[in-house]
Motif scaffolding. Structure first.
Motif, PDB file in Angstrom:
ATOM      1  N   LEU A  73       1.371   1.025  10.384  1.00 47.49           N
ATOM      2  CA  LEU A  73       1.302   1.706   9.097  1.00 47.49           C
ATOM      3  C   LEU A  73       2.128   2.983   9.221  1.00 47.49           C
ATOM      4  O   LEU A  73       1.722   3.937   9.878  1.00 47.49           O
ATOM      5  CB  LEU A  73      -0.138   2.051   8.737  1.00 47.49           C
ATOM      6  N   VAL A  74       3.301   2.972   8.630  1.00 47.54           N
ATOM      7  CA  VAL A  74       4.207   4.117   8.670  1.00 47.54           C
ATOM      8  C   VAL A  74       4.262   4.703   7.272  1.00 47.54           C
ATOM      9  O   VAL A  74       4.630   4.021   6.317  1.00 47.54           O
ATOM     10  CB  VAL A  74       5.620   3.697   9.146  1.00 47.54           C
ATOM     11  N   GLU A  75       3.871   5.983   7.167  1.00 45.03           N
ATOM     12  CA  GLU A  75       3.865   6.624   5.863  1.00 45.03           C
ATOM     13  C   GLU A  75       5.265   6.687   5.285  1.00 45.03           C
ATOM     14  O   GLU A  75       6.247   6.803   6.011  1.00 45.03           O
ATOM     15  CB  GLU A  75       3.251   8.019   5.956  1.00 45.03           C
ATOM     16  N   ALA A  76       5.327   6.603   3.962  1.00 43.78           N
ATOM     17  CA  ALA A  76       6.601   6.580   3.257  1.00 43.78           C
ATOM     18  C   ALA A  76       6.722   7.795   2.337  1.00 43.78           C
ATOM     19  O   ALA A  76       5.735   8.454   2.019  1.00 43.78           O
ATOM     20  CB  ALA A  76       6.718   5.295   2.451  1.00 43.78           C
ATOM     21  N   ASP A  77       7.927   8.046   1.911  1.00 45.28           N
ATOM     22  CA  ASP A  77       8.247   9.146   1.007  1.00 45.28           C
ATOM     23  C   ASP A  77       8.374   8.581  -0.406  1.00 45.28           C
ATOM     24  O   ASP A  77       9.203   7.696  -0.634  1.00 45.28           O
ATOM     25  CB  ASP A  77       9.566   9.773   1.462  1.00 45.28           C
ATOM     26  N   VAL A 121      11.850   8.126  -1.814  1.00 47.60           N
ATOM     27  CA  VAL A 121      12.775   7.170  -1.207  1.00 47.60           C
ATOM     28  C   VAL A 121      12.216   5.783  -1.512  1.00 47.60           C
ATOM     29  O   VAL A 121      11.405   5.242  -0.780  1.00 47.60           O
ATOM     30  CB  VAL A 121      12.921   7.395   0.320  1.00 47.60           C
ATOM     31  N   ALA A 122      12.661   5.239  -2.627  1.00 40.78           N
ATOM     32  CA  ALA A 122      12.090   3.993  -3.144  1.00 40.78           C
ATOM     33  C   ALA A 122      13.194   3.024  -3.541  1.00 40.78           C
ATOM     34  O   ALA A 122      14.351   3.409  -3.691  1.00 40.78           O
ATOM     35  CB  ALA A 122      11.207   4.294  -4.356  1.00 40.78           C
ATOM     36  N   ALA A 123      12.790   1.776  -3.707  1.00 40.04           N
ATOM     37  CA  ALA A 123      13.717   0.752  -4.194  1.00 40.04           C
ATOM     38  C   ALA A 123      12.920  -0.364  -4.839  1.00 40.04           C
ATOM     39  O   ALA A 123      11.785  -0.647  -4.435  1.00 40.04           O
ATOM     40  CB  ALA A 123      14.561   0.199  -3.060  1.00 40.04           C
ATOM     41  N   LEU A 124      13.518  -0.968  -5.848  1.00 36.42           N
ATOM     42  CA  LEU A 124      12.939  -2.172  -6.456  1.00 36.42           C
ATOM     43  C   LEU A 124      13.620  -3.374  -5.819  1.00 36.42           C
ATOM     44  O   LEU A 124      14.850  -3.475  -5.836  1.00 36.42           O
ATOM     45  CB  LEU A 124      13.160  -2.179  -7.973  1.00 36.42           C
ATOM     46  N   ARG A 125      12.839  -4.257  -5.243  1.00 35.61           N
ATOM     47  CA  ARG A 125      13.345  -5.498  -4.648  1.00 35.61           C
ATOM     48  C   ARG A 125      12.543  -6.636  -5.258  1.00 35.61           C
ATOM     49  O   ARG A 125      11.314  -6.618  -5.218  1.00 35.61           O
ATOM     50  CB  ARG A 125      13.174  -5.501  -3.123  1.00 35.61           C
ATOM     51  N   ASP A 126      13.230  -7.606  -5.849  1.00 26.92           N
ATOM     52  CA  ASP A 126      12.560  -8.705  -6.562  1.00 26.92           C
ATOM     53  C   ASP A 126      11.566  -8.161  -7.582  1.00 26.92           C
ATOM     54  O   ASP A 126      10.454  -8.657  -7.714  1.00 26.92           O
ATOM     55  CB  ASP A 126      11.857  -9.645  -5.584  1.00 26.92           C
ATOM     56  N   ASP A 127      11.950  -7.085  -8.270  1.00 27.80           N
ATOM     57  CA  ASP A 127      11.147  -6.441  -9.305  1.00 27.80           C
ATOM     58  C   ASP A 127       9.826  -5.872  -8.773  1.00 27.80           C
ATOM     59  O   ASP A 127       8.875  -5.702  -9.508  1.00 27.80           O
ATOM     60  CB  ASP A 127      10.888  -7.400 -10.474  1.00 27.80           C
ATOM     61  N   ARG A 128       9.781  -5.581  -7.473  1.00 28.32           N
ATOM     62  CA  ARG A 128       8.600  -4.967  -6.859  1.00 28.32           C
ATOM     63  C   ARG A 128       9.018  -3.638  -6.236  1.00 28.32           C
ATOM     64  O   ARG A 128      10.088  -3.523  -5.645  1.00 28.32           O
ATOM     65  CB  ARG A 128       7.993  -5.891  -5.793  1.00 28.32           C
ATOM     66  N   LEU A 129       8.154  -2.649  -6.359  1.00 24.67           N
ATOM     67  CA  LEU A 129       8.447  -1.308  -5.863  1.00 24.67           C
ATOM     68  C   LEU A 129       8.056  -1.181  -4.391  1.00 24.67           C
ATOM     69  O   LEU A 129       6.919  -1.477  -4.017  1.00 24.67           O
ATOM     70  CB  LEU A 129       7.678  -0.274  -6.695  1.00 24.67           C
ATOM     71  N   TYR A 130       8.999  -0.724  -3.580  1.00 23.76           N
ATOM     72  CA  TYR A 130       8.759  -0.441  -2.167  1.00 23.76           C
ATOM     73  C   TYR A 130       9.127   1.006  -1.894  1.00 23.76           C
ATOM     74  O   TYR A 130      10.109   1.514  -2.427  1.00 23.76           O
ATOM     75  CB  TYR A 130       9.597  -1.361  -1.270  1.00 23.76           C
ATOM     76  N   LEU A 131       8.343   1.659  -1.050  1.00 18.93           N
ATOM     77  CA  LEU A 131       8.623   3.020  -0.604  1.00 18.93           C
ATOM     78  C   LEU A 131       9.070   2.969   0.858  1.00 18.93           C
ATOM     79  O   LEU A 131       8.617   2.106   1.611  1.00 18.93           O
ATOM     80  CB  LEU A 131       7.380   3.900  -0.726  1.00 18.93           C
ATOM     81  N   PHE A 132       9.910   3.920   1.245  1.00 22.05           N
ATOM     82  CA  PHE A 132      10.461   3.946   2.589  1.00 22.05           C
ATOM     83  C   PHE A 132      10.269   5.317   3.217  1.00 22.05           C
ATOM     84  O   PHE A 132      10.181   6.320   2.521  1.00 22.05           O
ATOM     85  CB  PHE A 132      11.958   3.604   2.545  1.00 22.05           C
ATOM     86  N   ARG A 133      10.252   5.347   4.523  1.00 26.54           N
ATOM     87  CA  ARG A 133      10.108   6.613   5.246  1.00 26.54           C
ATOM     88  C   ARG A 133      11.333   7.502   5.045  1.00 26.54           C
ATOM     89  O   ARG A 133      11.224   8.711   4.905  1.00 26.54           O
ATOM     90  CB  ARG A 133       9.890   6.360   6.724  1.00 26.54           C
ATOM     91  N   ASP A 134      12.517   6.895   5.025  1.00 24.75           N
ATOM     92  CA  ASP A 134      13.739   7.672   4.836  1.00 24.75           C
ATOM     93  C   ASP A 134      14.839   6.767   4.263  1.00 24.75           C
ATOM     94  O   ASP A 134      14.679   5.553   4.178  1.00 24.75           O
ATOM     95  CB  ASP A 134      14.188   8.337   6.144  1.00 24.75           C
ATOM     96  N   ALA A 135      15.936   7.380   3.878  1.00 19.61           N
ATOM     97  CA  ALA A 135      17.038   6.648   3.239  1.00 19.61           C
ATOM     98  C   ALA A 135      17.689   5.639   4.193  1.00 19.61           C
ATOM     99  O   ALA A 135      18.154   4.587   3.745  1.00 19.61           O
ATOM    100  CB  ALA A 135      18.082   7.629   2.712  1.00 19.61           C
ATOM    101  N   GLU A 136      17.712   5.943   5.484  1.00 21.70           N
ATOM    102  CA  GLU A 136      18.307   5.014   6.451  1.00 21.70           C
ATOM    103  C   GLU A 136      17.512   3.709   6.509  1.00 21.70           C
ATOM    104  O   GLU A 136      18.087   2.624   6.551  1.00 21.70           O
ATOM    105  CB  GLU A 136      18.391   5.649   7.852  1.00 21.70           C
ATOM    106  N   GLY A 161       0.794  -1.218   0.000  1.00 23.74           N
ATOM    107  CA  GLY A 161       0.000   0.000   0.000  1.00 23.74           C
ATOM    108  C   GLY A 161       0.827   1.268   0.000  1.00 23.74           C
ATOM    109  O   GLY A 161       0.327   2.354   0.239  1.00 23.74           O
ATOM    110  N   GLY A 162       2.119   1.126  -0.293  1.00 22.88           N
ATOM    111  CA  GLY A 162       3.007   2.279  -0.290  1.00 22.88           C
ATOM    112  C   GLY A 162       3.518   2.650   1.092  1.00 22.88           C
ATOM    113  O   GLY A 162       4.147   3.690   1.259  1.00 22.88           O
ATOM    114  N   PHE A 163       3.269   1.815   2.084  1.00 22.97           N
ATOM    115  CA  PHE A 163       3.762   2.077   3.433  1.00 22.97           C
ATOM    116  C   PHE A 163       5.179   1.539   3.595  1.00 22.97           C
ATOM    117  O   PHE A 163       5.609   0.642   2.877  1.00 22.97           O
ATOM    118  CB  PHE A 163       2.834   1.451   4.482  1.00 22.97           C
ATOM    119  N   ASP A 164       5.882   2.061   4.586  1.00 19.81           N
ATOM    120  CA  ASP A 164       7.257   1.678   4.861  1.00 19.81           C
ATOM    121  C   ASP A 164       7.341   0.222   5.333  1.00 19.81           C
ATOM    122  O   ASP A 164       6.626  -0.169   6.261  1.00 19.81           O
ATOM    123  CB  ASP A 164       7.815   2.608   5.945  1.00 19.81           C
TER     124      ASP A 164
END
Length: 156
Positions: free
Chosen positions: A106-110, A113-128, A94-97
């Motif tokens: 449920l932690v909102e993400a930016d 700040v994203a990454a593809l893992r196993d060809d799936r898009l994930y969003l993260f709260r921060d770069a750390e 759902g675009g959560f961290d």
């Protein structure tokens, strides 16, 4: 407060409806939606995450409604690709961290700040958080998502 309506006037139903793309209050940032406009990914093109080093902003010209939100795209081709397979391009969880999700929150993400893992898009709260996320954490987050998904549903 100045009002042009007589006291106790009832607005027609059409005026009481939310504007196109408006997110109901209290909805956590499902798909990193802008809380004022309900633009998914705050208006960034979800297909563009796979095409270059950074996501591109979408335009009003290329919009598509899916999952109760308005999604914008940089090009008509990207809009078409998303329309054919939205779940392939929309962020997972759902675009959560993922770190928050794995912990049961449920932690909102930016959306920047994203990454593809196993060809799936994930969003993260921060770069750390993105840097320390491994596939074990992703798997834990994916396992927890079905339990938390009802809390994130628009209107739910």
């Amino acid at each position: 407060m100045l009002s042009l309506l007589p006291t106790g006037a009832i607005l027609p139903a059409i005026l009481a409806r939310p504007a196109r793309g408006e997110t109901p209050l209290g909805v956590p940032g499902l798909y990193a939606a802008d809380p004022l406009t309900a633009l998914a990914l705050r208006g960034f093109d979800p297909v563009s995450y796979r095409l270059g080093p950074a996501p591109l902003p979408g335009t009003e010209t290329h919009e598509f409604s899916w999952s109760g939100l308005v999604w914008r795209f940089a090009t008509a081709a990207n809009r078409g690709a998303f329309a054919r397979a939205p779940e392939a391009y929309a962020p997972r969880l759902g675009g959560f961290d993922p770190e928050g999700m794995a912990a049961g929150r449920l932690v909102e993400a930016d959306p920047l700040v994203a990454a593809l893992r196993d060809d799936r898009l994930y969003l993260f709260r921060d770069a750390e958080r993105r840097a320390r996320t491994d596939m074990t954490l992703i798997d834990a987050a994916e396992a927890r998502w079905p339990t938390l998904r009802p809390e994130a549903a628009i209107g739910g």
